[in-house]
Design a protein around this motif. Structure first.
Motif, PDB file in Angstrom:
ATOM      1  N   ARG A  66       1.375  13.850   5.035  1.00 38.60           N
ATOM      2  CA  ARG A  66       1.498  12.495   4.474  1.00 38.60           C
ATOM      3  C   ARG A  66       1.675  11.472   5.584  1.00 38.60           C
ATOM      4  NH1 ARG A  66       4.224  15.369   0.462  1.00 38.60           N
ATOM      5  NH2 ARG A  66       6.259  15.066   1.449  1.00 38.60           N
ATOM      6  N   HIS A  67       2.427  11.838   6.620  1.00 35.60           N
ATOM      7  CA  HIS A  67       2.609  10.946   7.763  1.00 35.60           C
ATOM      8  C   HIS A  67       1.280  10.719   8.482  1.00 35.60           C
ATOM      9  CE1 HIS A  67       4.743   8.985  11.032  1.00 35.60           C
ATOM     10  NE2 HIS A  67       4.134   9.778  11.890  1.00 35.60           N
ATOM     11  N   ARG A  70      -1.090   7.890   6.919  1.00 34.90           N
ATOM     12  CA  ARG A  70      -0.582   6.547   6.605  1.00 34.90           C
ATOM     13  C   ARG A  70      -1.639   5.469   6.851  1.00 34.90           C
ATOM     14  NH1 ARG A  70       1.564   8.199  11.308  1.00 34.90           N
ATOM     15  NH2 ARG A  70       1.845   6.793  13.085  1.00 34.90           N
ATOM     16  N   TYR A  71      -2.459   5.613   7.892  1.00 34.73           N
ATOM     17  CA  TYR A  71      -3.514   4.624   8.122  1.00 34.73           C
ATOM     18  C   TYR A  71      -4.577   4.716   7.038  1.00 34.73           C
ATOM     19  CZ  TYR A  71      -1.538   3.937  12.776  1.00 34.73           C
ATOM     20  OH  TYR A  71      -0.695   3.648  13.829  1.00 34.73           O
ATOM     21  N   GLY A  73      -4.170   5.935   4.068  1.00 27.90           N
ATOM     22  CA  GLY A  73      -3.576   5.538   2.792  1.00 27.90           C
ATOM     23  C   GLY A  73      -3.597   4.034   2.587  1.00 27.90           C
ATOM     24  N   GLU A  74      -3.306   3.278   3.627  1.00 29.94           N
ATOM     25  CA  GLU A  74      -3.342   1.820   3.509  1.00 29.94           C
ATOM     26  C   GLU A  74      -4.737   1.325   3.148  1.00 29.94           C
ATOM     27  OE1 GLU A  74      -1.929   0.333   7.201  1.00 29.94           O
ATOM     28  OE2 GLU A  74       0.147   1.042   6.893  1.00 29.94           O
ATOM     29  N   SER A 200      -3.510  10.155  13.115  1.00 28.09           N
ATOM     30  CA  SER A 200      -4.401  10.004  11.957  1.00 28.09           C
ATOM     31  C   SER A 200      -5.078  11.327  11.666  1.00 28.09           C
ATOM     32  CB  SER A 200      -5.459   8.930  12.237  1.00 28.09           C
ATOM     33  OG  SER A 200      -6.577   9.076  11.392  1.00 28.09           O
TER      34      SER A 200
END
Length: 286
Positions: A66-67, A70-71, A73-74, A200
């Protein structure tokens, strides 16, 4: 097979418990956990310990993935679907091409163990490369040849390889995530991410595609140009490689713009600054 019940546990041997709970990964409810915890057999309690250990590891891996998203996901939250990751391998070597990878991954893709290609051993990189190829929306690998490296310099040859990998994607990306740079003259918005292959998931996947493709190519070139050890060091400036250069001289896939190769050819090191750039890239490329 029906769900396991607490009263089943005493009838199952430790080997059967291992097969069902560890090998097949059957679910273990709270009541069964309590029963196993109270089981007088040390082997049964060890199975429970391993089940809990795996559960913790899976939870930690899920958080890590999940970390890593993050890019992406945005961008997905903004309605963008086809987010491409791009990365290259082979900036530092004295021989062989620069190879770039690009890929667009499905939103629900969570490949266990994916990481910056430099943090993985060869077997794990190759396993993940095949998994990425099977599951990606699309992927591409491209390269810039030695002649282009010598003509353009290694930095711009790397940019050319990255551009070719993006151009090779079967689906037009809506956004690019690129490791530490922006690619000029492309009609897509881009996000450069320093150490992107470690931050990423999509760039990490692209780095794995690039690294495995280049390693395989260098193994093939080792057969064409024997004696240099290309299958082992992949063209990087190692002691073995320097020794081979001193003994054999340069071969056609050596980068003649790099100072150690020019020295081996008896030429002045006209572009030592390029080799300094390559040396600085070793930590990011090996």
């Amino acid at each position: 097979m029906r769900a396991m019940r607490p009263e089943d546990l005493a009838r199952l041997s430790v080997a059967e418990l291992r097969a069902r709970l560890l090998d097949r990964g059957e679910a273990l409810g709270d009541a069964c956990e309590a029963a196993l915890e109270a089981d007088p057999r040390a082997g049964a309690r060890e199975v429970l310990r391993l089940v809990r250990k795996r559960r913790r590891e899976n939870r930690a891996e899920g958080q890590r993935l999940r970390h890593l998203l993050r890019y992406e996901g945005e961008l997905w939250e903004r309605g963008l679907v086809h987010v491409a990751g791009v990365d290259e391998a082979g900036m530092a070597p004295l021989a062989g091409p620069v190879v770039a990878g690009a890929c667009v991954l499905p939103r629900d893709y969570r490949p266990r163990g994916i990481d910056d290609s430099k943090q993985l051993d060869r077997a794990e990189r190759e396993r993940l490369a095949e998994d990425i190829k099977r599951n990606a929306v699309c992927w591409a690998v491209a390269r810039a040849e030695v002649e282009e490296i010598d003509r353009l310099n290694v930095y711009w040859a790397g940019m050319l390889a990255l551009r070719r990998a993006v151009d090779g994607l079967a689906v037009r990306p809506e956004h690019l995530l690129v490791d530490a740079r922006k690619l000029p003259d492309l009609p897509f918005p881009q996000t450069p991410i320093v150490h992107g292959d470690a931050l990423s998931l999509t760039i990490a996947a692209a780095s794995i595609l690039a690294k495995t493709a280049r390693d395989a190519l260098m193994a093939e070139l080792d057969l064409v140009h024997p004696g240099y050890g290309f299958a082992r060091h992949k063209g990087y400036p190692t002691a073995e490689h320097f020794d081979a250069l001193a003994r054999l001289g340069a071969c056609p896939i050596h980068r003649r713009s790099f100072a150690p190769v020019r020295v081996a050819l008896g030429l002045e090191p006209a572009q030592g600054d390029l080799f300094a750039l390559a040396e600085a890239a070793v930590a990011e490329d090996e």
